[in-house]
Design an enzyme around this catalytic site. Structure first.
Site, PDB file in Angstrom:
ATOM      1  N   HIS A 228       0.820  -1.207   0.000  1.00 22.90           N
ATOM      2  CA  HIS A 228       0.000   0.000   0.000  1.00 22.90           C
ATOM      3  C   HIS A 228       0.859   1.263   0.000  1.00 22.90           C
ATOM      4  O   HIS A 228       0.695   2.105  -0.867  1.00 22.90           O
ATOM      5  CB  HIS A 228      -1.038   0.033   1.112  1.00 22.90           C
ATOM      6  CG  HIS A 228      -1.811   1.296   1.010  1.00 22.90           C
ATOM      7  ND1 HIS A 228      -2.708   1.526   0.002  1.00 22.90           N
ATOM      8  CD2 HIS A 228      -1.698   2.475   1.668  1.00 22.90           C
ATOM      9  CE1 HIS A 228      -3.140   2.764   0.061  1.00 22.90           C
ATOM     10  NE2 HIS A 228      -2.537   3.372   1.062  1.00 22.90           N
ATOM     11  N   TYR A 232       2.070   5.528  -2.375  1.00 21.13           N
ATOM     12  CA  TYR A 232       2.392   6.912  -2.001  1.00 21.13           C
ATOM     13  C   TYR A 232       3.808   7.266  -2.402  1.00 21.13           C
ATOM     14  O   TYR A 232       4.128   8.442  -2.571  1.00 21.13           O
ATOM     15  CB  TYR A 232       2.121   7.144  -0.509  1.00 21.13           C
ATOM     16  CG  TYR A 232       0.651   7.038  -0.264  1.00 21.13           C
ATOM     17  CD1 TYR A 232      -0.200   8.047  -0.702  1.00 21.13           C
ATOM     18  CD2 TYR A 232       0.091   5.895   0.283  1.00 21.13           C
ATOM     19  CE1 TYR A 232      -1.566   7.922  -0.585  1.00 21.13           C
ATOM     20  CE2 TYR A 232      -1.276   5.764   0.414  1.00 21.13           C
ATOM     21  CZ  TYR A 232      -2.097   6.774  -0.029  1.00 21.13           C
ATOM     22  OH  TYR A 232      -3.451   6.648   0.069  1.00 21.13           O
ATOM     23  N   HIS A 379      -9.096   1.277 -11.900  1.00 21.71           N
ATOM     24  CA  HIS A 379      -8.766   2.227 -10.831  1.00 21.71           C
ATOM     25  C   HIS A 379      -7.285   2.632 -10.868  1.00 21.71           C
ATOM     26  O   HIS A 379      -6.959   3.805 -10.887  1.00 21.71           O
ATOM     27  CB  HIS A 379      -9.116   1.615  -9.469  1.00 21.71           C
ATOM     28  CG  HIS A 379      -8.486   2.334  -8.313  1.00 21.71           C
ATOM     29  ND1 HIS A 379      -8.920   3.567  -7.884  1.00 21.71           N
ATOM     30  CD2 HIS A 379      -7.443   2.011  -7.519  1.00 21.71           C
ATOM     31  CE1 HIS A 379      -8.171   3.969  -6.868  1.00 21.71           C
ATOM     32  NE2 HIS A 379      -7.255   3.042  -6.630  1.00 21.71           N
ATOM     33  N   PHE A 380      -6.381   1.644 -10.906  1.00 23.11           N
ATOM     34  CA  PHE A 380      -4.991   2.086 -10.771  1.00 23.11           C
ATOM     35  C   PHE A 380      -4.385   2.586 -12.083  1.00 23.11           C
ATOM     36  O   PHE A 380      -3.333   3.187 -12.066  1.00 23.11           O
ATOM     37  CB  PHE A 380      -4.110   1.059 -10.054  1.00 23.11           C
ATOM     38  CG  PHE A 380      -3.965  -0.267 -10.716  1.00 23.11           C
ATOM     39  CD1 PHE A 380      -3.294  -0.403 -11.911  1.00 23.11           C
ATOM     40  CD2 PHE A 380      -4.478  -1.411 -10.101  1.00 23.11           C
ATOM     41  CE1 PHE A 380      -3.148  -1.634 -12.503  1.00 23.11           C
ATOM     42  CE2 PHE A 380      -4.335  -2.645 -10.700  1.00 23.11           C
ATOM     43  CZ  PHE A 380      -3.675  -2.757 -11.899  1.00 23.11           C
ATOM     44  N   HIS A 381      -5.073   2.412 -13.202  1.00 25.00           N
ATOM     45  CA  HIS A 381      -4.589   3.120 -14.390  1.00 25.00           C
ATOM     46  C   HIS A 381      -4.956   4.604 -14.316  1.00 25.00           C
ATOM     47  O   HIS A 381      -4.385   5.420 -15.037  1.00 25.00           O
ATOM     48  CB  HIS A 381      -5.102   2.485 -15.677  1.00 25.00           C
ATOM     49  CG  HIS A 381      -4.289   1.270 -16.066  1.00 25.00           C
ATOM     50  ND1 HIS A 381      -4.538   0.026 -15.582  1.00 25.00           N
ATOM     51  CD2 HIS A 381      -3.194   1.147 -16.868  1.00 25.00           C
ATOM     52  CE1 HIS A 381      -3.644  -0.827 -16.068  1.00 25.00           C
ATOM     53  NE2 HIS A 381      -2.811  -0.176 -16.835  1.00 25.00           N
ATOM     54  N   ARG A 442      -9.661  -9.818 -13.566  1.00 19.47           N
ATOM     55  CA  ARG A 442      -8.395  -9.256 -14.010  1.00 19.47           C
ATOM     56  C   ARG A 442      -7.385 -10.395 -14.097  1.00 19.47           C
ATOM     57  O   ARG A 442      -7.694 -11.526 -13.714  1.00 19.47           O
ATOM     58  CB  ARG A 442      -7.900  -8.195 -13.022  1.00 19.47           C
ATOM     59  CG  ARG A 442      -7.566  -8.739 -11.651  1.00 19.47           C
ATOM     60  CD  ARG A 442      -7.152  -7.660 -10.666  1.00 19.47           C
ATOM     61  NE  ARG A 442      -5.773  -7.229 -10.896  1.00 19.47           N
ATOM     62  CZ  ARG A 442      -4.979  -6.756  -9.925  1.00 19.47           C
ATOM     63  NH1 ARG A 442      -5.426  -6.666  -8.684  1.00 19.47           N
ATOM     64  NH2 ARG A 442      -3.757  -6.376 -10.194  1.00 19.47           N
ATOM     65  N   ARG A 443      -6.183 -10.098 -14.572  1.00 21.68           N
ATOM     66  CA  ARG A 443      -5.073 -11.031 -14.596  1.00 21.68           C
ATOM     67  C   ARG A 443      -5.398 -12.359 -15.253  1.00 21.68           C
ATOM     68  O   ARG A 443      -5.119 -13.423 -14.703  1.00 21.68           O
ATOM     69  CB  ARG A 443      -4.588 -11.298 -13.169  1.00 21.68           C
ATOM     70  CG  ARG A 443      -3.877 -10.121 -12.553  1.00 21.68           C
ATOM     71  CD  ARG A 443      -3.376 -10.429 -11.168  1.00 21.68           C
ATOM     72  NE  ARG A 443      -2.268  -9.542 -10.805  1.00 21.68           N
ATOM     73  CZ  ARG A 443      -1.696  -9.525  -9.627  1.00 21.68           C
ATOM     74  NH1 ARG A 443      -2.106 -10.330  -8.680  1.00 21.68           N
ATOM     75  NH2 ARG A 443      -0.684  -8.716  -9.372  1.00 21.68           N
TER      76      ARG A 443
HETATM   77  C1  HEM Z   1       0.059   1.862 -23.169  1.00 23.91           C
HETATM   78  C2  HEM Z   1      -0.448   2.038 -21.982  1.00 23.91           C
HETATM   79  C3  HEM Z   1      -1.042   0.929 -21.146  1.00 23.91           C
HETATM   80  C4  HEM Z   1      -1.866  -0.091 -21.517  1.00 23.91           C
HETATM   81  C5  HEM Z   1      -2.425  -0.356 -22.898  1.00 23.91           C
HETATM   82  C6  HEM Z   1      -2.115  -0.890 -20.337  1.00 23.91           C
HETATM   83  C7  HEM Z   1      -2.932  -2.018 -20.290  1.00 23.91           C
HETATM   84  C8  HEM Z   1      -3.089  -2.854 -19.205  1.00 23.91           C
HETATM   85  C9  HEM Z   1      -4.003  -3.967 -19.090  1.00 23.91           C
HETATM   86  C10 HEM Z   1      -4.999  -4.392 -20.164  1.00 23.91           C
HETATM   87  C11 HEM Z   1      -3.841  -4.531 -17.884  1.00 23.91           C
HETATM   88  C12 HEM Z   1      -4.633  -5.681 -17.269  1.00 23.91           C
HETATM   89  C13 HEM Z   1      -4.194  -7.039 -17.602  1.00 23.91           C
HETATM   90  C14 HEM Z   1      -4.982  -8.077 -16.818  1.00 23.91           C
HETATM   91  O1  HEM Z   1      -5.347  -7.873 -15.649  1.00 23.91           O
HETATM   92  O2  HEM Z   1      -5.232  -9.146 -17.390  1.00 23.91           O
HETATM   93  C15 HEM Z   1      -2.808  -3.800 -17.207  1.00 23.91           C
HETATM   94  C16 HEM Z   1      -2.331  -4.101 -15.958  1.00 23.91           C
HETATM   95  C17 HEM Z   1      -1.479  -3.290 -15.236  1.00 23.91           C
HETATM   96  N1  HEM Z   1      -0.984  -2.048 -15.638  1.00 23.91           N
HETATM   97 FE1  HEM Z   1      -1.205  -1.198 -17.460  1.00 23.91          FE
HETATM   98  N2  HEM Z   1      -1.455  -0.343 -19.293  1.00 23.91           N
HETATM   99  C18 HEM Z   1      -0.784   0.775 -19.732  1.00 23.91           C
HETATM  100  C19 HEM Z   1      -0.021   1.649 -18.981  1.00 23.91           C
HETATM  101  C20 HEM Z   1       0.284   1.467 -17.647  1.00 23.91           C
HETATM  102  C21 HEM Z   1       1.028   2.397 -16.845  1.00 23.91           C
HETATM  103  C22 HEM Z   1       1.584   3.731 -17.331  1.00 23.91           C
HETATM  104  C23 HEM Z   1       1.141   1.836 -15.612  1.00 23.91           C
HETATM  105  C24 HEM Z   1       1.809   2.358 -14.382  1.00 23.91           C
HETATM  106  C25 HEM Z   1       2.662   3.338 -14.338  1.00 23.91           C
HETATM  107  C26 HEM Z   1       0.480   0.555 -15.647  1.00 23.91           C
HETATM  108  C27 HEM Z   1       0.420  -0.331 -14.607  1.00 23.91           C
HETATM  109  C28 HEM Z   1      -0.216  -1.559 -14.621  1.00 23.91           C
HETATM  110  C29 HEM Z   1      -0.209  -2.501 -13.540  1.00 23.91           C
HETATM  111  C30 HEM Z   1       0.502  -2.340 -12.192  1.00 23.91           C
HETATM  112  C31 HEM Z   1      -0.988  -3.583 -13.922  1.00 23.91           C
HETATM  113  C32 HEM Z   1      -1.322  -4.816 -13.090  1.00 23.91           C
HETATM  114  C33 HEM Z   1      -0.363  -5.909 -13.274  1.00 23.91           C
HETATM  115  C34 HEM Z   1      -0.795  -7.129 -12.495  1.00 23.91           C
HETATM  116  O3  HEM Z   1      -2.006  -7.382 -12.368  1.00 23.91           O
HETATM  117  O4  HEM Z   1       0.104  -7.805 -11.990  1.00 23.91           O
HETATM  118  N3  HEM Z   1      -0.042   0.360 -16.891  1.00 23.91           N
HETATM  119  N4  HEM Z   1      -2.373  -2.770 -18.026  1.00 23.91           N
HETATM  120 CU   LIG Z   2      -3.867   0.412  -0.785  1.00 25.17          CU
END
Ligand code: HEM
Ligand SMILES: [Cu+2]
Length: 590
Positions: A228, A232, A379-381, A442-443
């Site tokens: 968490h 921050y 949310h976190f995007h 997700r995931r």
């Molecule tokens: C081109 C831009 C981006 C696209 C198209 C994108 C797309 C996605 C998608 C579709 C997922 C979900 C996959 C799933 O749960 O099956 C994901 C997960 C995630 N994204 Fe992005 N994202 C982008 C940029 C970013 C940025 C800028 C960050 C953070 C600075 C970020 C952080 C994350 C994180 C932490 C996860 C979760 C990973 C996990 O579940 O272990 N993403 N993203």
């Molecule tokens: Cu938290």
């Protein structure tokens, strides 16, 4: 002479630049994996094997939320310390050393992650949360440890600068940017203890085969102890830029320095004791502990609401200085054509939206509805993926000329880039939130179960997928424009019209802030006490039930336990078979 950072601090500018480039490289790689998984899970374009999805997702998560964000923030923190204390670092070799350690850590962790795509035995497709029972190659954990130690040393570097400054200026208030860096680092030191314990005591020995099992709930809890507050760690640097740069770029001054200090102190004391709010659905933690975490979490809304107030008030002040008037008419007077301003303002706006979905995540009962669904990803995007990432990209347009001495290649492309990110994220994230409400997980590479339909009250799953893919494409295009601008800037020879180094003045300055706010020892002590209150009992009860190393083992050393058991079984079987034989002989059955 324009007084850029590179002119005032040439040696530091080099480290800062190197950290920026490392950060951008991670953004490029992470972004590439982002679009691959978006197209895969929405079914639009599939060229990876679904079995490799976790490897893609791990790389996306780790490169973006660990490498991209943290390299960027150590760059701007180094800038903030040297600029606001107006002194070089004490020993530039030490600064290069911690930067080098972070690079080494990244490479060591990246090798097993990427090896997941090959046929080799080595792999670390454990996602950025690396929970047991997923197990990664030991190199992955070693890399993480070195990376984190690098950040610890970076913090030591900054504390050292501050202490040296303090000796020369014993009666002065800590300059605001330095205050922000120090409080953020104190928070980080406390938070990383959790992950250090999880890795060094459990996960690494387990992946090396030194211990046989781990207690998954214990390592998860230690992860969230850090997981968490790390949000921050990403956010506080973005907040720093909103406080100290946004007012200046709006043409005004920071509304209140004391309020900014209060906000950072609140983050320091409240960030860590809330991690259990990620574990509302973990069996094995009593509801009462979860309830306490929820209450703490709700308090954490306060510093964000204070920030919204202060930052908007500062922007309004700037706009009125520029001739803006009326209740809302001043909004028009803001420099919307400046990509640095527009990017930060749009990032702030998105972050406000994220606050609402965050409140929903935080509520214990309503969390059950959205837990582990696509909602969370939406949310976190908005938070880290836009509030933080878009702020970082926008301020790059100011920083890059500062540390390279070269003018920005193209301002219009920069403006288009930040707007495109905002639009792309509106499509992608909004659709992800809605998809989560339908229960889409997700995931997973295959969100659609065989013979099962998700029921949409409005629209359809096909429409949601289309929006997610469209959003992902716009985001990728935005990234391409960002990199075009970076490369164009680095390669061009123009060095005209560079902005001077500096940050916003204040309307209400540090002298209005109560002295106690600068008492970092006091706040750290309070933070530690709160952590002890929040975590002692949950951790004790987890260990009591599940054991330190998992349920199969007890306190007795394994060999003695097994030995005694073996001896006992042998005695019992010998005796019983002997008795059997004797009875048989006596009764003459044989
Ligand atoms: C081109 C831009 C981006 C696209 C198209 C994108 C797309 C996605 C998608 C579709 C997922 C979900 C996959 C799933 O749960 O099956 C994901 C997960 C995630 N994204 Fe992005 N994202 C982008 C940029 C970013 C940025 C800028 C960050 C953070 C600075 C970020 C952080 C994350 C994180 C932490 C996860 C979760 C990973 C996990 O579940 O272990 N993403 N993203
Ligand atoms: Cu938290």
């Amino acid at each position: 002479m324009t007084n850029t950072y590179i002119e005032s601090f040439p040696a530091e500018a080099k480290v800062v630049r190197a950290a920026f480039y490392s950060s951008f490289l991670a953004l490029a790689i992470g972004g590439l994996f982002g679009i691959i998984q978006t197209l895969h899970r929405t079914g639009y374009y599939r060229f990876i094997d679904s079995a490799d999805y976790y490897t893609v997702l791990t790389a996306h998560g780790v490169f973006l939320v660990i490498t991209f964000t943290i390299f960027f923030l150590v760059a701007i923190f180094t800038w903030a310390i040297t600029t606001s204390l107006d002194r070089p670092v004490e020993d530039i070799r030490f600064t290069w050393f911690w930067y080098g350690l972070m690079v080494l850590g990244t490479i060591l962790a990246a090798v097993p992650i990427l090896a997941g795509f090959t046929d080799s035995e080595m792999s670390a497709s454990v996602l950025f949360t690396f929970y047991a029972p997923l197990q990664g190659h030991p190199l992955f954990y070693v890399g993480l440890v070195l990376f984190v130690v690098g950040t610890w040393l970076a913090g030591a570097d900054w504390f050292r600068s501050w202490l040296a400054w303090k000796q020369e200026n014993p009666d002065e208030r800590i300059p605001l940017p330095t205050f922000m860096v120090l409080t953020t680092m104190l928070m980080w030191y406390i938070a990383t203890l959790g992950v250090a314990a999880a890795i060094l005591l459990f996960l690494l020995p387990w992946s090396l085969g030194i211990i046989e099992s781990v207690n998954p709930l214990l390592t998860r809890t230690l992860f969230w102890f850090f997981g968490h507050p790390i949000v921050y760690f990403w956010l506080m640097p973005a907040y720093m830029m909103w406080y100290i740069m946004l007012p200046k770029i709006s043409g005004g001054k920071l509304f209140s320095d004391p309020l900014a200090r209060v906000v950072f102190v609140l983050f320091l004391i409240l960030s860590v004791p809330t991690g259990i709010h990620h574990q509302y659905l973990d069996p094995g933690i009593a509801e009462g502990f979860k309830f306490i975490a929820m209450t703490n979490t709700m308090f954490l809304l306060l510093p964000s609401l204070l920030t919204a107030f202060t930052v908007v008030a500062s922007m309004e002040h700037g706009a009125r200085q520029r001739g803006g008037s009326g209740y809302l008419g001043w909004l028009k007077a803001l420099p919307w054509r400046d990509p640095v301003f527009a990017g930060m303002a749009l990032a702030g706006l998105m972050f406000a939206a994220a606050g609402f979905s965050g409140m929903i995540n935080a509520g214990m009962n309503i969390n059950y509805l959205v837990h582990n669904t696509f909602w969370v990803v939406g949310h976190f995007h908005l938070t880290v993926g836009t509030g933080v990432a878009l702020t970082f990209m926008a301020v790059t347009y100011w920083f890059l000329p500062q540390v390279t001495g070269k003018a920005l290649w193209n301002r219009s492309v920069a403006l288009g880039q930040v707007v495109l990110w905002f639009v792309g994220m509106t499509f992608m994230s909004n659709a992800m939130h809605r998809a989560g409400l339908l229960g889409i997980p997700r995931r997973t590479a295959e969100p659609q179960y065989e013979g099962f339909e998700f029921e949409a009250a409005v629209g359809s799953v096909g429409e949601l997928d289309a929006q997610i893919a469209l959003g992902g494409l716009l985001l990728t295009l935005s990234l391409v424009l960002f990199f075009a601008n970076i490369i164009g800037t680095v390669l061009n020879n123009r060095s005209d019209d560079l902005p001077a180094n500096g940050y916003a003045d204040t309307l209400s300055g540090p002298s209005d802030a109560p002295l106690v706010l600068d008492n970092l020892k006091l706040w750290t002590a309070i933070a530690i006490v709160l952590v002890i209150f929040a975590y002692t009992f949950p951790l004790l009860s987890i260990i009591e039930r599940g054991g330190l190393f998992g349920p199969e083992l007890n306190e007795l050393p394994v060999s003695i336990g097994l030995g005694l058991e073996y001896l006992w079984t042998t005695v019992v079987t010998t005796v019983t078979s002997g008795v059997d034989t004797a009875i048989a002989i006596i009764t003459g059955v044989r």
